[in-house]
Design an enzyme around this catalytic site. Structure first.
Site, PDB file in Angstrom:
ATOM      1  N   GLY A 124       0.824  -1.319  -0.050  1.00 15.13           N
ATOM      2  CA  GLY A 124       0.193   0.015  -0.177  1.00 15.13           C
ATOM      3  C   GLY A 124       0.780   1.298   0.134  1.00 15.13           C
ATOM      4  CG  ASP A 177      -1.922   1.740   2.973  1.00 13.99           C
ATOM      5  OD1 ASP A 177      -1.624   1.488   3.968  1.00 13.99           O
ATOM      6  OD2 ASP A 177      -2.563   0.942   1.955  1.00 13.99           O
ATOM      7  CG  ASP A 233      -8.704   0.601   9.257  1.00 15.52           C
ATOM      8  OD1 ASP A 233      -9.842   1.418   9.562  1.00 15.52           O
ATOM      9  OD2 ASP A 233      -9.080  -0.563   8.861  1.00 15.52           O
ATOM     10  CE  LYS A 284     -10.642   3.509   6.617  1.00 16.32           C
ATOM     11  NZ  LYS A 284     -11.148   2.134   6.116  1.00 16.32           N
ATOM     12  CG  ASP A 286      -5.552  -3.666  -2.020  1.00 10.29           C
ATOM     13  OD1 ASP A 286      -5.101  -2.930  -0.865  1.00 10.29           O
ATOM     14  OD2 ASP A 286      -5.872  -4.772  -2.281  1.00 10.29           O
ATOM     15  NE  ARG A 306      -1.852  -3.304  -4.214  1.00 11.00           N
ATOM     16  CZ  ARG A 306      -1.978  -3.430  -2.949  1.00 11.00           C
ATOM     17  NH1 ARG A 306      -2.002  -2.453  -2.065  1.00 11.00           N
ATOM     18  NH2 ARG A 306      -2.330  -4.606  -2.362  1.00 11.00           N
TER      19      ARG A 306
HETATM   20  P1  IMP Z   1      -4.322  -1.419  10.065  1.00 10.27           P
HETATM   21  O1  IMP Z   1      -5.855  -2.004  10.457  1.00 10.27           O
HETATM   22  O2  IMP Z   1      -4.162   0.135  10.683  1.00 10.27           O
HETATM   23  O3  IMP Z   1      -3.517  -2.270  10.695  1.00 10.27           O
HETATM   24  O4  IMP Z   1      -4.212  -1.397   8.678  1.00 10.27           O
HETATM   25  C1  IMP Z   1      -3.812  -2.277   7.922  1.00 10.27           C
HETATM   26  C2  IMP Z   1      -3.938  -2.193   6.515  1.00 10.27           C
HETATM   27  O5  IMP Z   1      -5.281  -2.529   6.150  1.00 10.27           O
HETATM   28  C3  IMP Z   1      -3.446  -1.146   5.855  1.00 10.27           C
HETATM   29  O6  IMP Z   1      -2.133  -0.706   5.679  1.00 10.27           O
HETATM   30  C4  IMP Z   1      -4.156  -1.059   4.374  1.00 10.27           C
HETATM   31  O7  IMP Z   1      -3.415  -1.797   3.508  1.00 10.27           O
HETATM   32  C5  IMP Z   1      -5.356  -1.904   4.757  1.00 10.27           C
HETATM   33  N1  IMP Z   1      -6.819  -0.971   4.814  1.00 10.27           N
HETATM   34  C6  IMP Z   1      -7.086  -0.381   5.939  1.00 10.27           C
HETATM   35  N2  IMP Z   1      -8.350   0.435   5.565  1.00 10.27           N
HETATM   36  C7  IMP Z   1      -8.367   0.470   4.412  1.00 10.27           C
HETATM   37  C8  IMP Z   1      -8.919   1.282   3.293  1.00 10.27           C
HETATM   38  O8  IMP Z   1     -10.097   1.685   3.591  1.00 10.27           O
HETATM   39  N3  IMP Z   1      -8.936   0.667   1.999  1.00 10.27           N
HETATM   40  C9  IMP Z   1      -7.932  -0.007   1.595  1.00 10.27           C
HETATM   41  N4  IMP Z   1      -6.914  -0.657   2.351  1.00 10.27           N
HETATM   42  C10 IMP Z   1      -7.458  -0.382   3.861  1.00 10.27           C
HETATM   43 MG    MG Z   2      -0.968  -1.201   3.748  1.00 10.52          MG
END
Ligand code: IMP
Ligand code: MG
Length: 186
Positions: free
Chosen positions: A38, A93, A96, A124, A152, A158
């Protein structure tokens, strides 16, 4: 699909981030670690604007995601350069739930980095499940599923130069839903 952040806004945002980093790490050197896949776009655009002596490496993170299940996070550090005594910046990227950045920060610190900070394009709102927050973020967005500029859905979109919200109708057209668990490279 609804455009959320235009390409020229992203460009200005990345320039602001680069300026902040150039100031923060002035006089030192930096090891930038991009979280694949990402961070691809942000990594390439950002490192070209950084002025300190720089090393660039990548880490592979992937998770089995669903809306209800937190998902299992898998890391591959084979391509990661030596970080002992280095100032490290993780680049991703999106922040979340924060689990990826949180885990990676611990892992890189455990490998002997002098400091580990993180920079993300998107934060987010209202989703974090960890106490850590990214040290640098370019934009804050509402809790919607976004694609483009590296992000993605099932490895598509992407390459879009902007960030867009993937609407339910887009998913119907794809013949799949966000609620389905998605496995693969982040
Ligand atoms: P985390 O939940 O912060 O560990 O996020 C992990 C990964 O989930 C990020 O690096 C993204 O690749 C993917 N991700 C989270 N939210 C989104 C979204 O809205 N669109 C696409 N990928 C996402
Ligand atoms: Mg990612």
């Amino acid at each position: 699909m609804r455009t959320l952040i235009e390409a020229d806004e992203i460009e200005r945002g990345v320039a602001r981030l680069a300026a902040e980093l150039n100031e923060r790490y002035a006089g030192g050197s930096l090891t930038v670690l991009g979280v694949m896949t990402g961070s691809l776009m942000l990594l390439a655009d950002l490192v070209r604007k950084l002025e300190m002596p720089l090393r660039v490496g990548v880490i592979q993170a992937s998770s089995y995601r669903g809306t209800t299940e937190p998902g299992e996070l898998r890391l591959s550090l084979d391509a990661m350069p030596d970080v002992v005594d280095q100032e490290v910046l993780l680049v991703d990227d999106i922040f979340d739930t924060g689990r990826t950045i949180d885990r990676l920060t611990e892992v890189v610190a455990a490998r002997g980095a002098r400091s580990v900070r993180s920079a993300v394009l998107l934060l987010k709102r209202g989703r974090s499940r960890v106490t850590r927050t990214p040290d640098f973020r370019v934009f804050e967005i509402p809790d919607e599923f976004v694609v483009g500029y590296g992000l993605d859905h099932r490895d598509r979109y992407r390459n879009l130069p902007y960030v867009a919200v993937l609407e339910p109708s887009d998913l119907d057209a794809e013949g799949t839903g966000i609620d389905d668990a998605v496995s693969g490279a982040e």
